[in-house]
Design an enzyme around this catalytic site. Structure first.
Site, PDB file in Angstrom:
ATOM      1  CE  LYS A 112       5.720  -9.493   3.702  1.00 54.92           C
ATOM      2  NZ  LYS A 112       5.895  -8.688   2.474  1.00 54.92           N
TER       3      LYS A 112
HETATM    4  C1  LIG Z   1       6.902  -8.910   1.575  1.00 53.40           C
HETATM    5  C2  LIG Z   1       6.640  -8.376   0.221  1.00 53.40           C
HETATM    6  C3  LIG Z   1       7.297  -8.886  -0.915  1.00 53.40           C
HETATM    7  C4  LIG Z   1       8.374  -9.944  -0.821  1.00 53.40           C
HETATM    8  O1  LIG Z   1       7.892 -11.163  -0.325  1.00 53.40           O
HETATM    9  P1  LIG Z   1       8.921 -12.267   0.180  1.00 53.40           P
HETATM   10  O2  LIG Z   1       8.065 -13.350   0.760  1.00 53.40           O
HETATM   11  O3  LIG Z   1       9.776 -11.600   1.210  1.00 53.40           O
HETATM   12  O4  LIG Z   1       9.700 -12.714  -0.980  1.00 53.40           O
HETATM   13  C5  LIG Z   1       6.944  -8.393  -2.144  1.00 53.40           C
HETATM   14  N1  LIG Z   1       6.014  -7.425  -2.284  1.00 53.40           N
HETATM   15  C6  LIG Z   1       5.370  -6.898  -1.221  1.00 53.40           C
HETATM   16  C7  LIG Z   1       4.376  -5.822  -1.438  1.00 53.40           C
HETATM   17  C8  LIG Z   1       5.659  -7.352   0.060  1.00 53.40           C
HETATM   18  O5  LIG Z   1       5.017  -6.835   1.117  1.00 53.40           O
END
Ligand SMILES: *Cc1c(COP(=O)(O)O)cnc(C)c1O
Length: 465
Positions: A112
């Site tokens: 993210k």
């Molecule tokens: C947010 C997240 C996901 C899922 O991502 P999406 O965009 O919600 O599908 C998967 N793995 C980790 C470690 C995350 O932080």
């Protein structure tokens, strides 16, 4: 470039408005009215670019002149300069033509950061230009919160209110949020699950009359299109590495809100040669139920070893439905709003198109642990439980082994040590920059699962500004 709402009842918006508002006024999500197409020659030319250079080329197509190139360029450079690996997104080979794209070299050790480091800078840029303040309100099942706080905490135009489900995020995840300093940083633990948090956020956005004069809300969860945009880049970055030797690559994506995999879908629509997109879910598998059985419906949320994917409903799926329904916004609206407790289905023709776009597999906790263990035994490489769902789904789906299969490595294993220990392996150590995480002071407020309590808390905090 113009952006339109998936629900068809909002006026078109430009990039700046999309960034600042997140959600469209009609409750829909913004999507580009048309996508840029990247020619084969352009793809060749992009092959030699560094991560930040490539990011600039991709992102400027979506910004479309609303930020001067030199300023956009420096925001992008700054966003990725803090990543700990020179490649920003390094590729690791596992076996059987399977790879892991390590997307956890940013400041909070999860993918993210790719979007939120940039989004923080975009918000600051537009807000200072307008001399306007926003309150960022976001729900997080873990990684979004810390990445949003790290990305936005330096902005003097932003107050942050981040909701997480009380006692349902890992200790490392919680500490990464609650130890972020700054008088504009507010962590709220809601006595409920992630969907309860998301519900509160949605309701607050729908009626913002509780805010003090001069404030509006901004969203930093993956309903903000700028996040999807930033994530498109690493699909190109990884895919371009195989451009000459193969007829494309495939991606396996640990999925919760459908944000990350939707970015891969857009990269493919833009012209990146992508063979398969694999949706990897944990036991909270609404997307797998849809792809495998044409049934989209809620079931009770179950905590899993991959908590950042613990969701009941995938909000970004609405963006894909717009394409699947060929722009019929009434059908998108009735599908999404009709969800309640009813099963939603699409026509046979639509379902088979969805199955051409996506494979899917649901990975339970036992499979997650055995995959972590298996990858470790075969390669000495430690993956986190989210990444493990991707590796497992990649191995289970029907594939051509001549096509590279790239699993998105979404988090550093040290963030989820409980799952690593459950897999029978030693507790991973945190990277040096985070070694003292357990000594830092925490700050957060526990509130009941109630919209009114959250808005009252925000009023009080913002009133003091
Ligand atoms: C947010 C997240 C996901 C899922 O991502 P999406 O965009 O919600 O599908 C998967 N793995 C980790 C470690 C995350 O932080």
């Amino acid at each position: 470039m113009k952006y339109i709402s998936t629900r068809g009842k909002s006026p078109e918006a430009g990039f700046e408005d999309v960034v600042l508002t997140g959600l469209a006024p009609d409750g829909g999500l913004y999507i580009p009215a048309s996508l840029p197409h990247i020619s084969a020659d352009q793809l060749q030319a992009w092959k030699s670019l560094s991560y930040a250079e490539l990011a600039f080329e991709v992102i400027r197509l979506f910004v479309d002149g609303e930020i001067p190139d030199n300023e956009l360029r420096s925001m992008i450079d700054d966003s990725y300069a803090a990543f700990s690996h020179p490649d920003v997104a390094p590729l690791k080979y596992l076996y059987d033509n399977q790879w892991v794209l390590e997307l956890y070299c940013g400041p909070t050790l999860a993918f993210k950061d790719f979007a939120l480091q940039l989004l923080g800078r975009l918000l600051d840029y537009f807000l200072s230009r307008r001399n306007k303040h926003v309150a960022i309100l976001g729900a997080t099942s873990g990684d979004t919160g810390s990445a949003a706080l790290e990305g936005c905490r330096h902005s003097s135009f932003v107050d942050l209110f981040i909701l997480h489900p009380y006692k349902r995020v890992s200790e490392v995840q919680r500490r990464q949020m609650t130890t972020v300093p700054g008088s504009n940083v507010n962590n709220i633990a809601i006595e409920g699950n992630f969907d309860d948090c998301q519900q509160i956020v949605k309701q607050a956005f729908a009626d913002q009359s509780f805010l003090p004069e001069g404030y509006s809300l901004a969203a930093v969860n993956s309903i903000n299109f700028a996040r999807i945009m930033a994530q498109i880049v690493y699909y190109f970055y990884a895919g371009l590495k195989f451009l000459d030797d193969h007829e494309g690559v495939s991606f396996s994506v640990p999925t919760g809100n459908f944000g990350d995999i939707y970015a891969g879908y857009l990269a493919k629509q833009m012209g990146l040669p992508v063979k398969q997109l694999v949706i990897a879910t944990n036991r909270n598998d609404i997307l797998h139920r849809f792809i495998s059985g044409n049934r989209y419906h809620k079931t009770a949320l179950e905590p899993s070893l991959s908590p950042s994917m613990d969701i009941m409903v995938s909000s970004n799926f609405e963006r894909y439905l717009f394409d699947l329904f060929q722009g019929d916004t009434d059908r998108v609206t009735s599908f999404v709003t009709g969800l309640g407790n009813e099963v939603q289905q699409v026509t046979e023709a639509e379902w088979s198109r969805a199955r051409e776009h996506f494979d899917s597999f649901s990975v339970d906790d036992d499979m997650t642990c055995s995959t972590i263990r298996d990858v470790w035994d075969k390669t000495g490489f430690l993956i986190d439980p989210h990444t493990a769902t991707g590796v497992k789904a990649a191995a289970e789906c029907d594939r051509d082994v001549n096509i590279p299969m790239i699993t998105l490595g979404t988090a550093h294993p040290a963030k989820f040590s409980a799952a690593i220990e459950k897999s029978g392996l030693d507790t991973p150590t945190l990277p040096p920059a985070m070694a003292d995480l357990f000594e830092r002071e925490e700050r957060y407020t526990v509130l009941p699962n109630s919209l009114d309590d959250v808005t009252a808390f925000m009023q009080e905090k913002l009133g003091q500004v």
